[in-house]
Design a protein around this motif. Structure first.
Motif, short mmCIF file in Angstrom:
data_model
loop_
_atom_site.label_atom_id
_atom_site.label_comp_id
_atom_site.label_asym_id
_atom_site.label_seq_id
_atom_site.Cartn_x
_atom_site.Cartn_y
_atom_site.Cartn_z
N LEU A 30 -82.67 21.44 -13.39
CA LEU A 30 -81.30 20.83 -13.25
C LEU A 30 -81.05 19.77 -13.98
CD1 LEU A 30 -78.35 21.32 -12.10
CD2 LEU A 30 -79.46 20.31 -10.01
N ALA A 31 -82.08 18.71 -13.84
CA ALA A 31 -81.93 17.54 -14.51
C ALA A 31 -81.46 17.51 -15.94
CB ALA A 31 -82.95 16.57 -13.94
N ALA A 32 -82.74 18.39 -16.45
CA ALA A 32 -82.73 18.48 -17.93
C ALA A 32 -81.37 19.23 -18.38
CB ALA A 32 -83.93 19.56 -18.38
N ALA A 33 -80.67 20.10 -17.62
CA ALA A 33 -79.58 20.88 -17.97
C ALA A 33 -78.46 19.84 -17.75
CB ALA A 33 -79.51 22.02 -17.02
N VAL A 34 -78.52 19.15 -17.29
CA VAL A 34 -77.12 17.79 -17.02
C VAL A 34 -77.48 16.90 -17.69
CG1 VAL A 34 -76.16 18.97 -14.93
CG2 VAL A 34 -77.81 17.03 -14.88
N LYS A 35 -78.65 16.54 -18.22
CA LYS A 35 -79.21 15.40 -18.93
C LYS A 35 -78.95 13.95 -18.30
CE LYS A 35 -78.44 18.06 -23.32
NZ LYS A 35 -78.83 19.09 -22.95
N ASP A 36 -78.82 13.92 -17.13
CA ASP A 36 -78.57 12.95 -16.29
C ASP A 36 -79.02 12.90 -15.03
OD1 ASP A 36 -77.88 10.53 -15.26
OD2 ASP A 36 -75.86 10.23 -15.84
N GLY A 37 -80.19 12.70 -14.55
CA GLY A 37 -80.63 12.98 -13.10
C GLY A 37 -80.30 11.64 -12.15
N ARG A 38 -79.49 10.78 -12.62
CA ARG A 38 -79.27 9.53 -11.59
C ARG A 38 -78.54 10.04 -10.47
NH1 ARG A 38 -75.86 5.93 -15.45
NH2 ARG A 38 -75.35 7.78 -16.24
N ASN A 39 -77.93 11.11 -10.21
CA ASN A 39 -77.19 11.54 -9.05
C ASN A 39 -77.94 12.80 -8.27
OD1 ASN A 39 -75.18 9.62 -9.21
ND2 ASN A 39 -73.78 10.85 -10.51
N ILE A 40 -79.15 12.85 -8.86
CA ILE A 40 -79.91 13.92 -8.22
C ILE A 40 -80.96 13.18 -7.26
CG2 ILE A 40 -81.70 15.60 -8.59
CD1 ILE A 40 -80.18 16.36 -11.25
N THR A 41 -81.08 13.82 -6.04
CA THR A 41 -82.25 13.30 -5.19
C THR A 41 -82.94 14.54 -4.96
OG1 THR A 41 -81.08 11.63 -4.11
CG2 THR A 41 -82.81 12.31 -3.03
N ALA A 42 -84.15 14.55 -5.21
CA ALA A 42 -85.00 15.98 -5.08
C ALA A 42 -86.02 15.79 -3.95
CB ALA A 42 -85.80 16.26 -6.31
N THR A 43 -86.12 16.56 -2.96
CA THR A 43 -87.12 16.32 -2.06
C THR A 43 -87.93 17.79 -1.77
OG1 THR A 43 -85.77 17.31 -0.29
CG2 THR A 43 -85.53 15.01 -0.92
#
Length: 135
Positions: free
Chosen positions: A49-62
């Motif tokens: 998902l982070a690679a697809a949107v190219k910006d993971g700053r708003n992603i919290t993965a647990t």
């Protein structure tokens, strides 16, 4: 919505579930919604998902696993996925139980537009082809 011990986790708005990305001003600029990914096992979904949107700053993965347990189960797969996530700016948190995450101190002050909880892992290791692995 901020997490509190008296409420269950819910996304901020159900209409935000349709699009992970939305146009911020009608132009080509897109804004990523705040996303919580719960129980991601080896973090492969979060990494994709982070690679697809190219910006993971708003992603919290647990993940439910502790750091030690995660690397024991998934070895280099988890290491690579976590590195990819962190490289995009995503937050990675280990040892999060989805059934009690509203009391998790690392999550309590955060708000999310979208919460994704994939089917939980059955607990057996990669390559286990036994027909009774889930039993």
């Amino acid at each position: 919505m901020a997490l509190s011990s008296s409420s269950s986790l819910r996304s901020r708005s159900s209409k935000n579930k349709k699009n992970l990305l939305s146009s911020s001003n009608g132009m080509s600029t897109r804004k990523l919604k705040r996303i919580l990914l719960a129980g991601d096992g080896d973090f492969s979904f979060s990494s994709s998902l982070a690679a697809a949107v190219k910006d993971g700053r708003n992603i919290t993965a647990t993940s439910l696993d502790t750091t030690e347990s995660l690397f024991e189960k998934y070895k280099n797969i988890a290491t690579d996925n976590i590195k990819k996530l962190r490289d995009t700016g995503a937050t990675v948190i280990h040892g999060v139980d989805a059934t009690t995450m509203n009391t998790n101190p690392q999550l309590q002050s955060l708000a999310f537009d979208l919460i994704i909880f994939n089917n939980p892992h059955a607990g057996f290791k990669h390559g286990d082809k036994s027909k009774r692995a889930i039993e």
